[in-house]
Scaffold this active site. Structure first.
Site, short mmCIF file in Angstrom:
data_model
loop_
_atom_site.label_atom_id
_atom_site.label_comp_id
_atom_site.label_asym_id
_atom_site.label_seq_id
_atom_site.Cartn_x
_atom_site.Cartn_y
_atom_site.Cartn_z
N HIS A 360 0.86 -1.22 -0.16
CA HIS A 360 0.06 -0.31 -0.08
C HIS A 360 0.79 1.23 0.02
CE1 HIS A 360 -4.13 -1.63 0.57
NE2 HIS A 360 -3.53 -2.62 1.24
N LYS A 551 -8.79 13.10 4.46
CA LYS A 551 -7.99 12.21 4.39
C LYS A 551 -7.05 12.49 5.63
CE LYS A 551 -7.16 13.04 0.12
NZ LYS A 551 -7.42 11.80 -0.46
N ARG A 552 -6.19 11.30 5.90
CA ARG A 552 -5.24 11.41 7.01
C ARG A 552 -4.36 12.57 6.81
NH1 ARG A 552 -0.55 8.12 6.96
NH2 ARG A 552 -0.97 7.53 4.83
N LYS A 557 0.08 14.06 1.44
CA LYS A 557 -1.41 13.96 0.99
C LYS A 557 -1.37 15.70 0.69
CE LYS A 557 -3.23 9.97 3.25
NZ LYS A 557 -3.52 9.18 1.77
N THR A 659 -9.27 5.70 -1.89
CA THR A 659 -10.39 5.26 -2.32
C THR A 659 -11.24 6.49 -1.90
OG1 THR A 659 -10.34 4.37 0.08
CG2 THR A 659 -9.93 2.81 -1.53
N LYS A 663 -15.03 7.39 -3.67
CA LYS A 663 -16.49 7.67 -2.95
C LYS A 663 -17.09 9.07 -3.39
CE LYS A 663 -14.04 5.17 0.82
NZ LYS A 663 -13.36 5.37 1.91
#
Length: 817
Positions: A360, A551-552, A557, A659, A663
């Site tokens: 991952h 998100k985290r 990110k 993901t 969504k």
């Protein structure tokens, strides 16, 4: 014991039957009547009534699995972010409306009840939610399987935002009990730590160990519109000795329970802070605890119907969700060789046929390693097994590579430089029959870069299975207004076959459908506005563009890229307040790891910027910034359906898949993103004209590094960006502590800007300008949103699991009567 046929009530699901079941469960299960019952009691009674209806399916599925002697999938994950169970179970059983009416007949509002159910605190981010989607799809497709993990008492933490800063508190999700789980005190296994090994005759024994019991808790995972179910089995740590009675009788009450508390710490928290040696050791204990209990459990289940291990590989598939469960490999070898006396060569051959591994991450620093000294102290037998595997493997590598010493050093399971460390991803690759990435780009980069040597040695071992999400949770459940509209147009079969959504493409210019689509989105925005106004005391305009990054919190990110654009937009509005600005609400949500100082500083920066922006009278409703606390599944179900814009802005080559991007697109949000992870495949599916792509590609990032990236030159050459960064540096947003964000400034400008935030800023700002231009055309935006929903067929976790079952696990669905 003698098997007898039990006589029990066959439960139907009419409104009257459900009402009676709830009443029975309130009296006999909860022990209250309608006069004394609290809302929490009604939820508990209703949940038990629903669970009763799942159990009949569960028993039938289990019986058929044994009768058909199926091959089972054992899916091992440190996280299962399953969210709330009540509504999901009602939808799976097809009794949502009946339950709502039954509760109304008892004077209870079901909508109010569902908000009382806590999220199961069994995960943190995408890894755990992916595992939960996979369990849903495995059950829906009838793939026989178990999810295995840890029953964390307090989750990772409950995030509170106090004065703009993240504050961690225990997540007491089990405080009111968990009606969905079945405790299995009869299913316990001893897990050993420490001690030493001795050679006895022809085998090795692990002796003088400390130990803890692993006790099972089972949760039914229902398939949608099928009688098939699966099981999530979670392990809870139990002390082998509850109380030191001698110490207690001497009045030393703390010492009397010290051993119990130390043993049971193993299953208290997800991801304990690993910035200390004690925290790292606890994490290692956690990982071994759950894989040891799991391997013992699957062997016990196999031996119930088989007397030898001759068919073991035909009946067992073990999947490792990232590197956390990789100790399952030496543990299964230990059990087969040392306990069940299977010859080493046969055991190793079997292991290589049953395991598969999903990677991952593309970042080498995120690949898990454990120092040899700690492993040798806690798991002395396992380090011996790992060294044995490595010796055989390196012999093969040497022969294959012509004794290439550099390649042997790179590919070894043990990193010999500095503190010797076991590379868990390398162990997973060597022991697995298949290794997969989770998007096309990720799988390409995985074999080209971080695992290139392995890919040359085992080219047939590597494959791709792009991630997916369950449409039952992420559209049917989270967006009733949108899913009911889709049902009226194309029927409800899309819940089982997401490719059905492609039929919506023909409606993107249908005026009546477009109006209904926009109204469904507006209802979702109003629902969110109502929630936010209660928790933030800020008024939000539902007609504004809702811009979402959930998100985290992590530097890769690039929440910082988003914040910089917010600051630039703020400055632009201040400079030209009379312009007709597109109103925008920028929302952030996500947790920072408790020991990750920079991520927590980013949250504080978002908080300080939001304070400044939201309280500036010149700005008004033209820009709002909000950080939504304690992001989890239920929060996601509320905010994702309301989004207009989906921020997927990681540096290209860092996000394995994502993901959240799926969504959000499934709920009609347009993506602004880099060509990273699954964004590339989403772009192909929805069309380049219905997505906002910007920034350097993965190859361009590599080229920029190679030619010498100088972020200070970018800073000095862009006046708007320079002003924003200077405001961060000089305390414009933090007058009480002007130096609070100096590390952020230096990280971006002077310390290399590792994640290329400044390099991509100009392209990001240009793409955001295009977003504004497109959003003004409401019907054109809606048409693009419909294209996004229609293009999501391939991103169902049902498709993902079908590929795993066919290409990796070689498992067939259960034959249902």
């Amino acid at each position: 014991m003698t098997a007898v046929d039990l006589e029990f009530d066959q439960l139907n699901s009419t409104v009257d039957a459900l009402r009676r079941s709830i009443s029975n469960r309130m009296m006999y299960g909860v022990g209250k009547d309608a006069v004394t019952a609290r809302p929490q009691d009604w939820l508990h009674a209703a949940a038990l009534a629903v669970r009763d209806r799942l159990v009949a399916r569960w028993m039938k599925t289990t019986r058929l699995q044994y009768e058909q002697d199926v091959k089972r999938v054992y899916y091992l994950s440190m996280e299962f972010l399953i969210g709330r169970t009540f509504t999901n179970a009602l939808l799976a059983l097809g009794i949502y409306d009946q339950m709502k009416e039954a509760l109304a007949g008892l004077g209870v509002d079901m909508e109010a009840l569902t908000d009382l159910e806590p999220d199961a605190a069994l995960g943190n981010g995408g890894l755990g939610r992916l595992a939960a989607c996979f369990l849903d799809s495995m059950a829906t497709l009838g793939i026989p399987g178990f999810g295995y993990g840890i029953r964390y008492e307090y989750g990772m933490f409950r995030q509170q935002i106090v004065n703009g800063e993240q504050v961690e508190a225990p997540d007491y999700w089990l405080r009111a009990g968990n009606p969905w789980e079945f405790p299995r005190p009869e299913v316990q296994y001893i897990v050993h730590f420490g001690g030493r090994t001795v050679q006895r005759n022809d085998h090795i024994e692990w002796i003088e160990t400390q130990h803890v019991n692993a006790m099972a808790y089972d949760t039914v995972i229902p398939g949608y519109a099928t009688s098939a179910t699966n099981t999530l089995r979670l392990w809870s740590a139990r002390a082998t000795e509850e109380l030191d009675l001698s110490a207690f009788n001497q009045g030393d009450y703390r010492r009397a329970v010290d051993a119990k508390n130390m043993s049971e710490n193993v299953s208290r928290l997800l991801y304990p802070d690993d910035s200390t040696s004690a925290g790292r050791e606890l994490r290692l204990r956690q990982e071994y605890f759950f894989v040891s209990a799991t391997m013992q459990d699957l062997i016990r289940r196999y031996l119930r119907t088989h007397s030898t291990f001759g068919r073991f590989t035909e009946k067992v598939a073990v999947h490792l969700n990232d590197t956390h469960p990789v100790l399952a490999i030496p543990e299964l070898l230990r059990l087969l060789v040392d306990v069940h006396r299977v010859p080493w060569d046969k055991a190793w051959k079997d292991v290589q046929q049953v395991f598969s591994y999903t990677n991952h991450t593309l970042m080498p620093e995120a690949l898990e390693t454990w120092d040899v000294e700690t492993l040798a102290r806690l798991l002395p037998r396992h380090i011996e097994i790992i060294f044995e595997i490595n010796a055989e493997f390196l012999k093969r590598v040497s022969e294959h590579s012509g004794h290439d010493v550099d390649m042997i050093r790179r590919i070894s399971l043990v990193d010999e430089y500095g503190q010797r460390r076991v590379r868990m991803a390398h162990l997973a690759i060597v022991a697995s029959q298949k290794v997969n990435g989770v998007s096309k780009l990720h799988s390409q980069l995985m074999t080209r870069d971080i695992f290139a040597d392995f890919a040359r040695m085992f080219p047939e071992r590597f494959t791709n299975v792009t991630n997916g999400v369950t449409p039952r949770r992420w559209l049917a459940q989270s967006s009733p207004s949108m899913s009911s509209l889709i049902d009226r147009q194309i029927g409800a079969h899309w819940r089982r076959d997401l490719f059905e959504l492609a039929k919506l493409r023909d409606l993107k210019h249908d005026a009546a459908f477009v109006d209904a689509f926009r109204e469904a989105k507006r209802q979702n925005k109003l629902r969110l506005v109502q929630h936010l106004s209660q928790h933030t005391k800020i008024a939000f305009d539902p007609n504004a563009l809702f811009d979402l990054q959930v998100k985290r919190i992590h530097e890769y990110k690039r929440q910082l890229l988003n914040v910089l654009h917010v600051i630039v937009r703020y400055n632009r509005i201040l400079a030209d307040p009379k312009r007709d600005w597109v109103p925008r609400v920028v929302m952030f949500a996500g947790k920072a790891a408790s020991a990750y100082r920079m991520a927590k500083t980013i949250i504080k920066l978002i908080g300080d910027v939001s304070d400044k922006v939201n309280n500036d009278p010149v700005i008004g409703d033209r820009l709002k910034v909000v950080f939504v606390p304690n992001y989890g599944v239920s929060v996601a179900e509320l905010i994702i359906p309301a989004a207009d814009l989906s921020e997927q802005i990681s540096m290209a080559g860092t996000e394995a898949s994502g993901t959240g991007n799926m969504k959000l697109a499934l709920n009609g949000a347009l993506t602004i993103g880099t060509l990273d992870g699954a964004n590339i495949e989403i772009c192909d599916a929805v069309g380049r004209e219905n997505i906002f792509i910007f920034g350097h590609t993965a190859d361009e990032v590599d080229d920029l590094r190679a030619t010498g990236y100088r972020p200070r030159q970018v800073y000095e050459g862009d006046a708007e960006l320079r002003l924003a960064l200077d405001q961060i540096r000089t305390g414009f947003f933090s007058p009480d502590d002007p130096l609070r964000f100096s590390d952020i400034f230096h990280t971006l400008v002077d310390w290399g800007d590792h994640y290329m935030v400044l390099a991509d800023f100009a392209a990001f700002a240009t793409a955001q300008d295009e977003v504004d231009r497109r959003f003004v055309d409401a019907r054109g935006w809606a048409a693009s949103a419909i294209e996004n929903v229609a293009g999501m067929g391939q991103f169902s976790s049902d498709r993902t699991i079908a590929e795993y079952a066919r290409d990796i696990w070689q498992v067939k669905p259960l034959e249902l009567e």
